[in-house]
Design a protein around this motif. Structure first.
Motif, PDB file in Angstrom:
ATOM      1  N   PHE A 115       0.830  -1.203   0.000  1.00  0.00           N
ATOM      2  CA  PHE A 115       0.000   0.000   0.000  1.00  0.00           C
ATOM      3  C   PHE A 115       0.867   1.256   0.000  1.00  0.00           C
ATOM      4  O   PHE A 115       0.642   2.189  -0.763  1.00  0.00           O
ATOM      5  CB  PHE A 115      -0.900  -0.017   1.245  1.00  0.00           C
ATOM      6  N   TYR A 169       2.665   1.754  -3.381  1.00  0.00           N
ATOM      7  CA  TYR A 169       1.786   2.157  -4.487  1.00  0.00           C
ATOM      8  C   TYR A 169       1.112   3.511  -4.217  1.00  0.00           C
ATOM      9  O   TYR A 169       1.343   4.480  -4.934  1.00  0.00           O
ATOM     10  CB  TYR A 169       0.743   1.074  -4.731  1.00  0.00           C
ATOM     11  N   ALA A 220       0.957  -0.260 -11.635  1.00  0.00           N
ATOM     12  CA  ALA A 220       0.658  -1.076 -10.445  1.00  0.00           C
ATOM     13  C   ALA A 220       1.500  -2.355 -10.423  1.00  0.00           C
ATOM     14  O   ALA A 220       1.958  -2.792  -9.367  1.00  0.00           O
ATOM     15  CB  ALA A 220      -0.823  -1.433 -10.425  1.00  0.00           C
ATOM     16  N   ALA A 258      -4.507  -7.511  -5.008  1.00  0.00           N
ATOM     17  CA  ALA A 258      -5.633  -6.873  -5.697  1.00  0.00           C
ATOM     18  C   ALA A 258      -5.959  -5.494  -5.124  1.00  0.00           C
ATOM     19  O   ALA A 258      -6.620  -4.708  -5.789  1.00  0.00           O
ATOM     20  CB  ALA A 258      -6.872  -7.764  -5.651  1.00  0.00           C
ATOM     21  N   ILE A 259      -5.476  -5.173  -3.905  1.00  0.00           N
ATOM     22  CA  ILE A 259      -5.758  -3.836  -3.378  1.00  0.00           C
ATOM     23  C   ILE A 259      -5.101  -2.755  -4.228  1.00  0.00           C
ATOM     24  O   ILE A 259      -5.495  -1.609  -4.180  1.00  0.00           O
ATOM     25  CB  ILE A 259      -5.307  -3.619  -1.909  1.00  0.00           C
ATOM     26  N   THR A 284      -4.992  -3.005  -7.534  1.00  0.00           N
ATOM     27  CA  THR A 284      -5.588  -3.226  -8.857  1.00  0.00           C
ATOM     28  C   THR A 284      -4.870  -4.252  -9.723  1.00  0.00           C
ATOM     29  O   THR A 284      -5.160  -4.356 -10.905  1.00  0.00           O
ATOM     30  CB  THR A 284      -5.729  -1.917  -9.697  1.00  0.00           C
ATOM     31  N   TYR A 305      -4.995  -7.793 -10.610  1.00  0.00           N
ATOM     32  CA  TYR A 305      -5.953  -8.862 -10.337  1.00  0.00           C
ATOM     33  C   TYR A 305      -5.300 -10.231 -10.453  1.00  0.00           C
ATOM     34  O   TYR A 305      -5.207 -10.799 -11.523  1.00  0.00           O
ATOM     35  CB  TYR A 305      -7.198  -8.709 -11.219  1.00  0.00           C
ATOM     36  N   ARG A 337     -12.516 -13.001  -6.090  1.00  0.00           N
ATOM     37  CA  ARG A 337     -13.452 -12.062  -5.487  1.00  0.00           C
ATOM     38  C   ARG A 337     -14.371 -11.456  -6.523  1.00  0.00           C
ATOM     39  O   ARG A 337     -15.548 -11.223  -6.266  1.00  0.00           O
ATOM     40  CB  ARG A 337     -12.688 -10.977  -4.733  1.00  0.00           C
ATOM     41  N   ARG A 338     -13.808 -11.206  -7.712  1.00  0.00           N
ATOM     42  CA  ARG A 338     -14.647 -10.672  -8.769  1.00  0.00           C
ATOM     43  C   ARG A 338     -15.747 -11.685  -9.115  1.00  0.00           C
ATOM     44  O   ARG A 338     -16.926 -11.350  -9.193  1.00  0.00           O
ATOM     45  CB  ARG A 338     -13.807 -10.364 -10.007  1.00  0.00           C
ATOM     46  N   TYR A 357     -16.895 -14.047  -7.281  1.00  0.00           N
ATOM     47  CA  TYR A 357     -17.843 -14.178  -6.171  1.00  0.00           C
ATOM     48  C   TYR A 357     -18.839 -13.022  -6.157  1.00  0.00           C
ATOM     49  O   TYR A 357     -20.029 -13.211  -5.908  1.00  0.00           O
ATOM     50  CB  TYR A 357     -17.103 -14.259  -4.832  1.00  0.00           C
ATOM     51  N   SER A 358     -18.331 -11.819  -6.429  1.00  0.00           N
ATOM     52  CA  SER A 358     -19.222 -10.661  -6.357  1.00  0.00           C
ATOM     53  C   SER A 358     -20.262 -10.696  -7.474  1.00  0.00           C
ATOM     54  O   SER A 358     -21.276 -10.022  -7.400  1.00  0.00           O
ATOM     55  CB  SER A 358     -18.420  -9.365  -6.419  1.00  0.00           C
ATOM     56  N   ARG A 359     -19.999 -11.480  -8.521  1.00  0.00           N
ATOM     57  CA  ARG A 359     -20.978 -11.605  -9.603  1.00  0.00           C
ATOM     58  C   ARG A 359     -21.953 -12.734  -9.337  1.00  0.00           C
ATOM     59  O   ARG A 359     -23.108 -12.680  -9.735  1.00  0.00           O
ATOM     60  CB  ARG A 359     -20.283 -11.911 -10.943  1.00  0.00           C
ATOM     61  N   THR A 360     -21.474 -13.816  -8.704  1.00  0.00           N
ATOM     62  CA  THR A 360     -22.302 -15.014  -8.588  1.00  0.00           C
ATOM     63  C   THR A 360     -22.813 -15.246  -7.172  1.00  0.00           C
ATOM     64  O   THR A 360     -23.784 -15.956  -6.981  1.00  0.00           O
ATOM     65  CB  THR A 360     -21.482 -16.252  -8.968  1.00  0.00           C
ATOM     66  N   PHE A 361     -22.143 -14.688  -6.178  1.00  0.00           N
ATOM     67  CA  PHE A 361     -22.446 -14.941  -4.765  1.00  0.00           C
ATOM     68  C   PHE A 361     -22.438 -16.435  -4.465  1.00  0.00           C
ATOM     69  O   PHE A 361     -23.216 -16.933  -3.676  1.00  0.00           O
ATOM     70  CB  PHE A 361     -23.791 -14.329  -4.373  1.00  0.00           C
TER      71      PHE A 361
END
Lengths: 260, 275
Positions: free
Chosen positions: B118, B121, B143, B220-221, B223, B225, B232-233, B235-239
């Motif tokens: 962190f 960057y 990044a 990924a913090i 950017t 990936y 996580r991406r 998961y955030s789409r499919t849960f």
């Protein structure tokens, strides 16, 4: 603690007024992100504030409920609701079909369009995908904005950040050429000294299929009674002027959008 | 020879009867529990199998895996190169040099990798003008380069300590013996000390790579990936929790592969110790 005490006091005062005998104590835990000003953010001394928080407090008062806030990272905000860490999410969550498969939503409590911000000396002409082709576009990951950016701005290099704070930092220091988020979130930031680097390029017409009808309150599936209570409370604060009072504290237009 | 086979032919006392002692019962129950958990996981994955999700997100996972492996591989190699002068400085009799190396190792081992990443960057991003003036901004703007820098600096500190520990584990007499045979310091290090030190260092090196693989999940913090970011991406789409289970399985597979590689190298290095 302080907030819940105040609500408890307000609630008990209201109860006394209408006769405490019939009031039953409803205790609710509200999940929010705490990193999305001006909707919900933590003040330097660790208290929650913002439009979502004020609306939540007003709704709790309307429902005569005792509410407690829990802050939770955005990525895990739905799983934590399902795991019972709290009973409702009031965190500017857009109502989308994907999320509706996991949780139930109340009606919207506001709806504002997305927008794009760029550095003041930027040569980007407008918000169209063509103008941003080949540019770096910062968004918060796991949001409707990131889905929209990936769907419609495929020609741009999309960078996804964990919270809004980070894409703001990178737009300010020039790592990205533009940032996309809710118009209110961007304008609020542009008015602060940190946002002095940049300007609002313009708003984008929301895509109903991606952005949904607006921001709603998420609750666990099947809790219809709670949902109806929230809906009734939203309608009540819209009707009795409480919503307008909170709205005017933050915005100079009606954030609710059109009646749907 | 014949004496040996005679000894082997001696009749042994009969093995004691196997009873269900408390320890054995507990052991079997625990094993059964683990087996049930594994089976449950397998059943869950079979049940949750969704060709739609797979075809949509498998390419993302693959690109995430490539990012993770490249990032860790590159950082480990750069870190290894950097660790040599640091370990040298650490063992140096020059007080200033060794204090500097000590401070470096102290900082990078004592603070979380996520904070270091962190800082490099977003922290350096605040000094854009200064960095531009010295021509370093094009490097730190990216990044990916920031991630490689942070990870290399971090692992260099750990690797320097591994190297130092291993070299110091070789008895001093070996240096003296080599010196008495007229070998130079560098020759001694290369021909006498390092072959012995590497045996000691191999396992910790293996551990360090494994820790880096798992530690890289925070990248990924900023950017970049990687495998975790793509998870996580998805998961955030499919849960759908199976996205995380797949990530865990892939990480496990990488670590298991590494373990076998380290075993294989160790067998090579310790050939002369085997009987």
């Amino acid at each position: 603690m302080r907030i819940s005490l105040r609500i408890a006091l307000a609630a008990s005062a209201a109860m006394l007024a209408i006769g405490a005998a019939q009031a039953q104590e409803l205790t609710l835990k509200i999940g929010t992100e705490g990193a999305y000003p001006p909707f919900n953010n933590l003040t330097p001394d660790g208290k929650l504030e913002g439009f979502d928080i004020d609306i939540a407090n007003a709704l709790c008062e309307e429902m005569k409920a005792k509410c407690e806030f829990v802050t939770q990272d955005w990525d895990g905000i739905i799983p934590a609701l399902q795991a019972g860490k709290y009973d409702a999410i009031i965190a500017s969550m857009s109502i989308t079909d994907e999320r509706k498969k996991q949780v139930d939503f109340t009606q919207k409590y506001y709806n504002t369009p997305p927008a794009i911000a760029v550095p003041k000396d930027s040569d980007v002409k407008d918000v169209s995908p063509e103008s941003l082709a080949g540019k770096t576009l910062g968004v918060q990951g796991s949001t409707t904005h990131s889905n929209f950016a990936e769907a419609k701005y495929g020609e741009s290099d999309i960078k996804m950040y964990p919270t809004a704070d980070e894409y703001k930092l990178d737009l300010a220091n020039g790592r990205t050429d533009a940032a996309m988020d809710d118009v209110i979130v961007l304008s609020e930031w542009l008015d602060t000294p940190d946002g002095a680097c940049c300007k609002l390029l313009g708003t984008i017409a929301p895509d109903e299929a991606i952005h949904g009808p607006g921001a709603g309150i998420a609750i666990r599936k099947g809790e219809d009674e709670l949902r109806e209570k929230f809906n009734a409370a939203i309608n009540a604060i819209r009707a009795n002027g409480k919503y307008k009072e909170i709205n005017d504290k933050y915005f100079d237009f009606d954030a609710y959008g059109g009646e749907s | 020879m014949s004496a040996l086979s005679d000894a082997a032919a001696v009749e042994r006392p009969p093995a004691p009867p196997r009873t269900w002692s408390r320890e054995r019962t507990i052991g079997v129950v625990l094993l059964a529990l683990w087996a049930a958990l594994g089976l449950g996981l397998l059943l869950f994955l079979i049940n949750a199998w969704d060709p739609d999700i797979f075809s949509r997100y498998a390419p993302y996972y693959l690109s995430g895996l490539v990012v993770t492996v490249t990032l860790v591989g590159l950082s480990i190699v750069i870190g290894a190169v950097l660790s040599i002068p640091i370990a040298y400085a650490r063992m140096s009799s020059n007080r200033l040099l060794s204090a500097f190396a000590y401070g470096y190792v102290y900082f990078f081992r004592g603070t979380p990798l996520i904070a270091q990443t962190f800082l490099i960057y977003y922290g350096l991003g605040q000094f854009r003008e200064e960095l531009q003036a010295v021509g370093l901004w094009t490097f730190f703007r990216d990044a990916w380069y920031c991630a490689v820098t942070a990870f290399s600096l971090n692992t260099a500190a750990y690797q320097a300590e591994i190297l130092r520990g291993a070299i110091e584990s070789v008895p001093k007499g070996q240096w003296e013996g080599a010196a008495s045979l007229g070998l130079s310091k560098l020759q001694t290090l290369r021909k006498v000390i390092l072959p012995q030190a590497l045996i000691v260092a191999l396992r910790p090196y293996g551990n360090e790579i494994v820790l880096m693989i798992k530690g890289s999940a925070i990248v990924a913090i900023i950017t970049v990936y990687d495998l975790m970011g793509e998870t996580r991406r998805a998961y955030s789409r499919t849960f759908d929790f199976q996205t995380y289970i797949w990530a865990a399985i892939i990480y496990l597979a990488i670590v298991e592969t590494l373990r076998h590689i380290v075993d294989w190298i160790e067998r090579g290095l310790t050939r002369h110790l085997k009987r």
